[in-house]
Design a protein around this motif. Sequence first.
Motif, PDB file in Angstrom:
ATOM      1  N   LEU A  40       0.832  -1.204   0.000  1.00  0.00           N
ATOM      2  CA  LEU A  40       0.000   0.000   0.000  1.00  0.00           C
ATOM      3  C   LEU A  40       0.868   1.257   0.000  1.00  0.00           C
ATOM      4  CD1 LEU A  40      -2.996  -0.632   2.436  1.00  0.00           C
ATOM      5  CD2 LEU A  40      -3.116   0.091   0.056  1.00  0.00           C
ATOM      6  N   LEU A  41       1.897   1.205   0.843  1.00  0.00           N
ATOM      7  CA  LEU A  41       2.789   2.356   0.938  1.00  0.00           C
ATOM      8  C   LEU A  41       3.480   2.614  -0.395  1.00  0.00           C
ATOM      9  CD1 LEU A  41       4.065   4.454   2.813  1.00  0.00           C
ATOM     10  CD2 LEU A  41       5.818   2.775   3.395  1.00  0.00           C
ATOM     11  N   THR A  44       0.994   4.060  -2.805  1.00  0.00           N
ATOM     12  CA  THR A  44       0.723   5.470  -2.501  1.00  0.00           C
ATOM     13  C   THR A  44       1.858   6.349  -3.000  1.00  0.00           C
ATOM     14  OG1 THR A  44      -0.480   4.770  -0.532  1.00  0.00           O
ATOM     15  CG2 THR A  44       0.165   7.082  -0.658  1.00  0.00           C
ATOM     16  N   GLN A  48       1.475   9.230  -5.532  1.00  0.00           N
ATOM     17  CA  GLN A  48       1.913  10.572  -5.157  1.00  0.00           C
ATOM     18  C   GLN A  48       2.860  11.149  -6.207  1.00  0.00           C
ATOM     19  OE1 GLN A  48       5.108  11.552  -3.966  1.00  0.00           O
ATOM     20  NE2 GLN A  48       4.579  13.565  -3.122  1.00  0.00           N
ATOM     21  N   ASN A  51       0.851  12.128  -9.053  1.00  0.00           N
ATOM     22  CA  ASN A  51       0.100  13.347  -8.726  1.00  0.00           C
ATOM     23  C   ASN A  51       0.980  14.573  -8.842  1.00  0.00           C
ATOM     24  OD1 ASN A  51      -2.424  12.408  -8.305  1.00  0.00           O
ATOM     25  ND2 ASN A  51      -2.285  12.283  -6.077  1.00  0.00           N
ATOM     26  N   GLN A  52       2.172  14.476  -8.312  1.00  0.00           N
ATOM     27  CA  GLN A  52       3.090  15.609  -8.390  1.00  0.00           C
ATOM     28  C   GLN A  52       3.359  15.969  -9.840  1.00  0.00           C
ATOM     29  OE1 GLN A  52       4.202  17.566  -6.143  1.00  0.00           O
ATOM     30  NE2 GLN A  52       3.385  16.538  -4.349  1.00  0.00           N
ATOM     31  N   ILE A  55       0.250  17.594 -11.125  1.00  0.00           N
ATOM     32  CA  ILE A  55       0.099  18.936 -10.557  1.00  0.00           C
ATOM     33  C   ILE A  55       1.027  19.915 -11.261  1.00  0.00           C
ATOM     34  CG2 ILE A  55       0.650  20.308  -8.501  1.00  0.00           C
ATOM     35  CD1 ILE A  55      -0.555  17.984  -6.849  1.00  0.00           C
TER      36      ILE A  55
ATOM     37  N   MET B  24       1.608   7.202   4.865  1.00  0.00           N
ATOM     38  CA  MET B  24       0.721   7.230   3.694  1.00  0.00           C
ATOM     39  C   MET B  24      -0.140   8.497   3.684  1.00  0.00           C
ATOM     40  SD  MET B  24      -0.462   3.264   3.677  1.00  0.00           S
ATOM     41  CE  MET B  24      -1.783   3.564   2.546  1.00  0.00           C
ATOM     42  N   ILE B  27       1.855  11.524   2.731  1.00  0.00           N
ATOM     43  CA  ILE B  27       2.112  11.566   1.282  1.00  0.00           C
ATOM     44  C   ILE B  27       0.880  12.071   0.533  1.00  0.00           C
ATOM     45  CG2 ILE B  27       2.486  10.102  -0.732  1.00  0.00           C
ATOM     46  CD1 ILE B  27       4.310   8.367   1.071  1.00  0.00           C
ATOM     47  N   ILE B  28      -0.254  11.475   0.918  1.00  0.00           N
ATOM     48  CA  ILE B  28      -1.497  11.874   0.220  1.00  0.00           C
ATOM     49  C   ILE B  28      -1.817  13.333   0.503  1.00  0.00           C
ATOM     50  CG2 ILE B  28      -3.985  11.489   0.152  1.00  0.00           C
ATOM     51  CD1 ILE B  28      -3.329   8.501   0.748  1.00  0.00           C
ATOM     52  N   THR B  30       0.184  15.745   1.298  1.00  0.00           N
ATOM     53  CA  THR B  30       1.126  16.652   0.634  1.00  0.00           C
ATOM     54  C   THR B  30       0.636  16.995  -0.775  1.00  0.00           C
ATOM     55  OG1 THR B  30       2.939  15.708   1.886  1.00  0.00           O
ATOM     56  CG2 THR B  30       3.529  16.957  -0.077  1.00  0.00           C
ATOM     57  N   GLY B  31       0.232  15.980  -1.479  1.00  0.00           N
ATOM     58  CA  GLY B  31      -0.272  16.205  -2.833  1.00  0.00           C
ATOM     59  C   GLY B  31      -1.535  17.019  -2.823  1.00  0.00           C
TER      60      GLY B  31
END
Lengths: 291, 578
Positions: A40-41, A44, A48, A51-52, A55, B24, B27-28, B30-31
Amino acid sequence: MSCAESVRSSPPPATAGLTLVEVLMAAAVALVIFTVLINLLSGTGTVQARNQLQISVDDSIRSSLELMASDLRQSVGPRVILSTSPGLPTGLASYASSSSALSVVQIPAATLLSVLPPGGYPTTQNFSGVTSTALNASVSTCGATYGGGDYAMLTTETSSAWLQVDASSYCTGGSTSSTLKHSASSVSYTYTPAAVVGKVNVLRYAVQTVNGVSTLTRQQFGGPVQTVAYDITALSVEYSADGFTFTATPVQPRAIRLTLTGSRASGSKTSSLTLSTTVYMRDVQYTAPGN
Amino acid sequence: MKHERTHGYILVTALAFMVILIIMTTIIMTGSVTGVQQAGGEAGLVRARAAAEAGQAQAGYTLSQTLVPGINSIIGTYASSFAAAGNNPATTNVIPTSQYSSVLSSMNGLAGTTSSGTVGGVTYTSRITFSNFREDRASFNANNQRYLVDYVVASSGQQGDYLRNVNVQGYVAMLLGKTPLNAFLVMANDGGSVQGNFFGTGMNYDGPVHINQNWMFAGTPIFSMGATTSASSVKMYNCNTSTWQAVTTQSNNCTTPNWGGVGLAYSKPNVPLPANAFSQARAALGLDATNTTSPNTSARCTALGLSSSCSSVPTGVYTPVNGGIYIQGDAAVTLSVASPNNSQVYTIVQGSTTSVLKADPLTGVTTITKNGGAATTLSTPLNGQLYVEGTITSLSGPARTGTLPNPLPSNNGVPTQIPPAIATSTRLNIAAATDIVVQGDVTYQDNPATNSGAKNVLALLAGTGNLRVGTTAPNDVYLHGAVVAGASGKGMSVDNYSAGVLRGAIHTLGSLAEDTDPPRGLANIGSNGLITMVNGFGDAFHFDPRFVNGSAIPPFFPTTTTFAANTALPVQRSWVEQ
């Protein structure tokens, strides 16, 4: 006597420890749980990172659209360079707007200089073949406002005309008034005291390859190419003469719809995004040439 | 025997689980926070820019809607001097060139040039700065002069750290024109005091009143917007001495006019009643109305389609091409509104001949019938001028449908028993060579006192005569429109004002410009100063609010020689945001 003692010192039940099997089972379960959590980590982190990336693309496109919108809101006259604009100087023809490039026409307020009454006014109000224009500004102001070969626009209350300033000796006069020479641009107009001449700034937006990267660029006429944002892969411009019907064919706009597509890669990840905005022209009555 | 540790394992597991969850979440978050900050920054800038644009819009409102009164307050002195000097507006500036810098300075100090406010919690401030005041020399003519001034509006909107500025630049074109005579509720060259006329209790004026000279007061007349006179003194009744005394004050003894908190201003510039700026006869004939000479018989005959060699124009009703209604000879005129489309109906009686004209505003078609015969259609629409070469022996609207209520409606309302005479879209000028005798109510279909968008407007011009309220006019007669009776010694009078019963008041909604104000009623003045009306009419004069800035001027309506700004139109040339 011993009976009583025997009761007090009876040993604890043998149930407090774990068997090896139990420990192994617990370890196995914990391993499973931690594996899931680590996955999961990891997921994520991947999201992320993606996403960055998105963004950053989003940020580039939004700021680019805002810059273009801001320039468009400040546009006057024909608003954009149209290849069909009557009297368009040949030097500006290559700047004509299209469905993938936008050339915004601006006339900074600081460059608007009042036109003094031509000789013969008010007896005569219609003047033709005019190649020099008297300004209500000193020769130093004229010289500070215009450079040789600059483009300008003369506007009265009912009409406008493109001008190109002479290459040299284009401002003459004294401390209260001056004359701007535009020998190559002979204009005809009806004079009123509302007449002004303003310097034309053209800002051209297009997608070009810069340093091997697809880039949205902004170029002021005669100036260097500026980078607005990297990784912009497409610019689409639609024009609307009435404010609600859009077409890819450039027309004098009441509104313009801008669409930018960006795509950015980082390692094995790629993020693509397309955003649009519609810009409505501000209410500025600076007649376009030919209108 | 030793005890085994069996419970810490769960705690370690839980802690590890929580650490991973926190990582986790971080991280989420932050975005997400980056995205929210990005969007928030954009929204803040948009709100700040919107507020700056609101400030710019506020300044635009000031420029387009409130500049005219301000300009007039600045140029009034120059306009009065210009009129007094009798200068020619076609060649001489109303505003002297040497005063441009002074005018600019005053304009930059006008109310409304700075403003601030809040839009959706975002504050804005804006300021208008004027520069480069100049004239448009080519615009100068007998009736108008145009001036221009540049402006810059600087407006800022700020929300927290987000600040946006919007600067716009343009010019304002101000058109100065001769002040229409209907700018005053009552404007008279002479107040009639020499003839014993006075303004007393029971007379009520809710608009600007100006009398050049010979003005006399008793009791408590009401001037809601104050009054002005060109004279250095007026006369007010003194109950102690029972005499009229010349005073320069606001009241005298038992004479205490209500000046509406504004006051009576003495020694103001004389407002002359000018020669008519238009020829209403020519307008009705379809000729050039700005040619103020009287058309001769030949010109009239030609315009009316008669032989140019005719010796005189026969009595009758004519509707010349591109003209209005031209009536030769005395006539009785009744105005009314009819379907379809609120058509304006003119019923004109001359002897045994009755002509009925019906103008449909929607189709533009006007028909005419005579004595009930077949209707014929006019080839061109009426131009708004009805001219009678003679006397209008009776002017009225439709008959009342019942007895008027008691009390009468307040706030300039018209009793429902009085049908309208002037249709919604009618703009009409009725002129007579001599007298106009009002024998009935004449009211608008749309009351401008309650409907600011009312378009209907009427002018009544008595050429060399009076505007008379006739003996058969009903009590409490209602008369809407701008009345002019400017011939020497003429005004708005009442036939047999000193006889018969008390007839209530003349309820006007419009304006009155006259040479000499005649008595319209007879009153006794008690020893205590109490005014008691005994005969004739009182004045219940109400101002048409549209006349304040000349926004509703009847066609071919006369003007004064005093110039004022009629319009000030801003033109925006550039827009810059930072």
